[in-house]
Design an enzyme around this catalytic site. Structure first.
Site, mmCIF file in Angstrom:
data_model
loop_
_atom_site.group_PDB
_atom_site.id
_atom_site.type_symbol
_atom_site.label_atom_id
_atom_site.label_comp_id
_atom_site.label_asym_id
_atom_site.label_seq_id
_atom_site.Cartn_x
_atom_site.Cartn_y
_atom_site.Cartn_z
ATOM 1 N N GLY A 46 -35.204 22.517 -2.653
ATOM 2 C CA GLY A 46 -36.002 23.731 -2.681
ATOM 3 C C GLY A 46 -36.917 23.682 -3.880
ATOM 4 N N GLN A 51 -42.442 26.834 -10.403
ATOM 5 C CA GLN A 51 -41.896 25.614 -10.983
ATOM 6 C C GLN A 51 -42.961 24.536 -11.170
ATOM 7 O OE1 GLN A 51 -38.389 25.632 -8.076
ATOM 8 N NE2 GLN A 51 -37.575 24.577 -9.879
ATOM 9 N N CYS A 93 -30.874 22.932 -10.793
ATOM 10 C CA CYS A 93 -32.273 23.351 -10.689
ATOM 11 C C CYS A 93 -33.170 22.282 -11.290
ATOM 12 C CB CYS A 93 -32.458 24.681 -11.423
ATOM 13 S SG CYS A 93 -34.134 25.325 -11.351
ATOM 14 N N HIS A 135 -31.846 31.368 -4.609
ATOM 15 C CA HIS A 135 -32.185 30.648 -5.838
ATOM 16 C C HIS A 135 -33.703 30.562 -6.004
ATOM 17 C CE1 HIS A 135 -31.529 27.242 -8.798
ATOM 18 N NE2 HIS A 135 -32.786 27.056 -8.458
ATOM 19 N N GLU A 136 -34.393 30.184 -4.927
ATOM 20 C CA GLU A 136 -35.851 30.030 -5.004
ATOM 21 C C GLU A 136 -36.558 31.381 -5.130
ATOM 22 O OE1 GLU A 136 -36.877 27.177 -5.724
ATOM 23 O OE2 GLU A 136 -35.110 26.053 -5.105
ATOM 24 N N HIS A 139 -36.758 32.467 -8.630
ATOM 25 C CA HIS A 139 -37.885 31.864 -9.357
ATOM 26 C C HIS A 139 -39.147 32.714 -9.229
ATOM 27 C CE1 HIS A 139 -36.471 28.074 -10.968
ATOM 28 N NE2 HIS A 139 -35.903 27.747 -9.813
#
Length: 172
Positions: A46, A51, A93, A135-136, A139
């Site tokens: 992912g 990022q 990550c 999780h993404e 971000h």
């Protein structure tokens, strides 16, 4: 397509709340392709736009199974509208190198998002796929998985990274 730089903790871009995407064009499709190439090169499952330094609400995840070659899906302006249950799963990550930890997440989520053309969709995800999406999405809100850890574990990681940076080393 090109591989982009993955920003790592503690770079400030990782803490910015991403902006909603309003324009769906070829530039967006090219960015998605770059993100896929970057994610698979890392390797990861992912990747969120922040990022790679783009503070926009875009993430991609690998959706292939072990028998399939790289197959990914883009989620634009994703929002979790329903959640249920909980699970603890080990996470790592690309922006937080040299750390994996158990994180508590929802077991099942319902997500609304847009595709590359701007069409709206709804998706139910559970188990590992739900973890990756949560999780993404974190971000996109300036949240890193270390924020879910105990203060002790988080501080130990921060100290380790400071030592690495002082020594002038790149994290592995």
């Amino acid at each position: 397509m090109s591989i982009r730089r993955i920003y790592q903790y503690p770079e400030p871009v990782l803490r910015v709340k991403a902006k909603r995407i309003e324009v769906f064009n070829d530039d967006l499709k090219e960015l998605i392709a770059d993100m896929a190439e970057t994610m698979y090169d890392a390797p990861g499952i992912g990747l969120a736009a922040p990022q790679i330094g783009e503070s926009i609400q875009l993430l991609i995840t690998d959706i292939g199974d072990e028998r399939e070659e790289q197959r990914y899906k883009a989620f634009i302006n994703p929002q979790i509208i329903l959640s249920e249950g909980s699970q603890i799963d080990e996470e790592g990550c690309l922006s937080v190198p040299e750390l994996t930890a158990n994180v508590k997440r929802f077991k099942k989520i319902t997500l609304v998002y847009q595709d590359e053309e701007g069409n709206e969709h709804e998706l139910e995800a559970e188990d590992r796929f739900a973890v990756v999406l949560q999780h993404e999405i974190d971000h996109l809100n300036g949240i890193l998985f270390i924020d879910h850890l105990t203060p002790l574990k988080r501080n130990l990681y921060k100290k380790k990274m400071k030592k690495t940076m002082v020594a002038g080393k790149e994290p592995a």
